[in-house]
Design a protein around this motif. Sequence first.
Motif, PDB file in Angstrom:
ATOM      1  N   SER A  45       0.865  -1.188   0.000  1.00 55.35           N
ATOM      2  CA  SER A  45       0.000   0.000   0.000  1.00 55.35           C
ATOM      3  C   SER A  45       0.895   1.230   0.000  1.00 55.35           C
ATOM      4  O   SER A  45       1.393   1.659   1.041  1.00 55.35           O
ATOM      5  CB  SER A  45      -0.918  -0.015   1.220  1.00 55.35           C
ATOM      6  OG  SER A  45      -1.728   1.128   1.223  1.00 55.35           O
ATOM      7  N   HIS A  46       1.104   1.786  -1.188  1.00 60.22           N
ATOM      8  CA  HIS A  46       2.041   2.898  -1.339  1.00 60.22           C
ATOM      9  C   HIS A  46       1.651   4.126  -0.535  1.00 60.22           C
ATOM     10  O   HIS A  46       2.517   4.792   0.036  1.00 60.22           O
ATOM     11  CB  HIS A  46       2.191   3.258  -2.813  1.00 60.22           C
ATOM     12  CG  HIS A  46       2.793   2.161  -3.622  1.00 60.22           C
ATOM     13  ND1 HIS A  46       4.095   1.752  -3.472  1.00 60.22           N
ATOM     14  CD2 HIS A  46       2.250   1.359  -4.569  1.00 60.22           C
ATOM     15  CE1 HIS A  46       4.349   0.757  -4.306  1.00 60.22           C
ATOM     16  NE2 HIS A  46       3.250   0.496  -4.974  1.00 60.22           N
ATOM     17  N   VAL A  47       0.376   4.436  -0.497  1.00 52.19           N
ATOM     18  CA  VAL A  47      -0.065   5.619   0.239  1.00 52.19           C
ATOM     19  C   VAL A  47       0.183   5.420   1.731  1.00 52.19           C
ATOM     20  O   VAL A  47       0.718   6.304   2.407  1.00 52.19           O
ATOM     21  CB  VAL A  47      -1.553   5.936  -0.041  1.00 52.19           C
ATOM     22  CG1 VAL A  47      -2.039   7.084   0.820  1.00 52.19           C
ATOM     23  CG2 VAL A  47      -1.755   6.250  -1.516  1.00 52.19           C
ATOM     24  N   GLU A  48      -0.202   4.271   2.249  1.00 52.58           N
ATOM     25  CA  GLU A  48       0.028   4.004   3.662  1.00 52.58           C
ATOM     26  C   GLU A  48       1.523   4.017   3.968  1.00 52.58           C
ATOM     27  O   GLU A  48       1.966   4.610   4.960  1.00 52.58           O
ATOM     28  CB  GLU A  48      -0.590   2.661   4.069  1.00 52.58           C
ATOM     29  CG  GLU A  48      -0.477   2.417   5.548  1.00 52.58           C
ATOM     30  CD  GLU A  48      -1.347   1.268   5.999  1.00 52.58           C
ATOM     31  OE1 GLU A  48      -0.939   0.587   6.941  1.00 52.58           O
ATOM     32  OE2 GLU A  48      -2.431   1.041   5.422  1.00 52.58           O
ATOM     33  N   TRP A  49       2.309   3.362   3.134  1.00 52.37           N
ATOM     34  CA  TRP A  49       3.754   3.329   3.340  1.00 52.37           C
ATOM     35  C   TRP A  49       4.330   4.747   3.361  1.00 52.37           C
ATOM     36  O   TRP A  49       5.091   5.102   4.265  1.00 52.37           O
ATOM     37  CB  TRP A  49       4.438   2.496   2.260  1.00 52.37           C
ATOM     38  CG  TRP A  49       5.910   2.468   2.451  1.00 52.37           C
ATOM     39  CD1 TRP A  49       6.834   3.315   1.895  1.00 52.37           C
ATOM     40  CD2 TRP A  49       6.648   1.597   3.303  1.00 52.37           C
ATOM     41  NE1 TRP A  49       8.093   2.998   2.342  1.00 52.37           N
ATOM     42  CE2 TRP A  49       7.998   1.955   3.213  1.00 52.37           C
ATOM     43  CE3 TRP A  49       6.284   0.526   4.133  1.00 52.37           C
ATOM     44  CZ2 TRP A  49       9.005   1.295   3.912  1.00 52.37           C
ATOM     45  CZ3 TRP A  49       7.280  -0.135   4.833  1.00 52.37           C
ATOM     46  CH2 TRP A  49       8.616   0.251   4.723  1.00 52.37           C
TER      47      TRP A  49
END
Length: 157
Positions: A45-49
């Motif tokens: 999850s790029h946004v969460e990361w």
Amino acid sequence: MIAWLRNPELARRGQKLGELLRFDTTLAPRLVELAILMCGRHWTSHVEWSAHKAHALKAGVDPAAIAAIAARREPILPDERSRAVYDIASTLLANGRVPAPLYARGVTQLGERGMVELVAVLGYYCFVSLTLNTFELGLPDAAAPELEDPEFPGTSR
């Protein structure tokens, strides 16, 4: 979490739960952020990361440990509490269970309440990751994904 607004009550309750889990547990902020990074990496999850990498750095998580998690390598961690969080998170995310000896180590390091809170943080941020990935609430156009995702190359998922 724009997608949650399709159900305003879900959005309200989800936001409250997230607030509790990030800011009002017995777990130190660095441990919470370590667990959240584990979810973001597990689900790519790029946004969460991206969001929680910044929070993790601010909370004192070593940049080398963050880089190792991003690369799906075992990080070098500074203490037994961090190691317990990492081991519990990686085992639970991979297998859906925590073996009794690891659970006992978690209780020793985090306490019973801390174990409950850790599992709740992991569950909540899996929910967040899945929401972000499903509804493709991606990174801003100028931001490049940091995590490799062989199943979805070049995406912001």
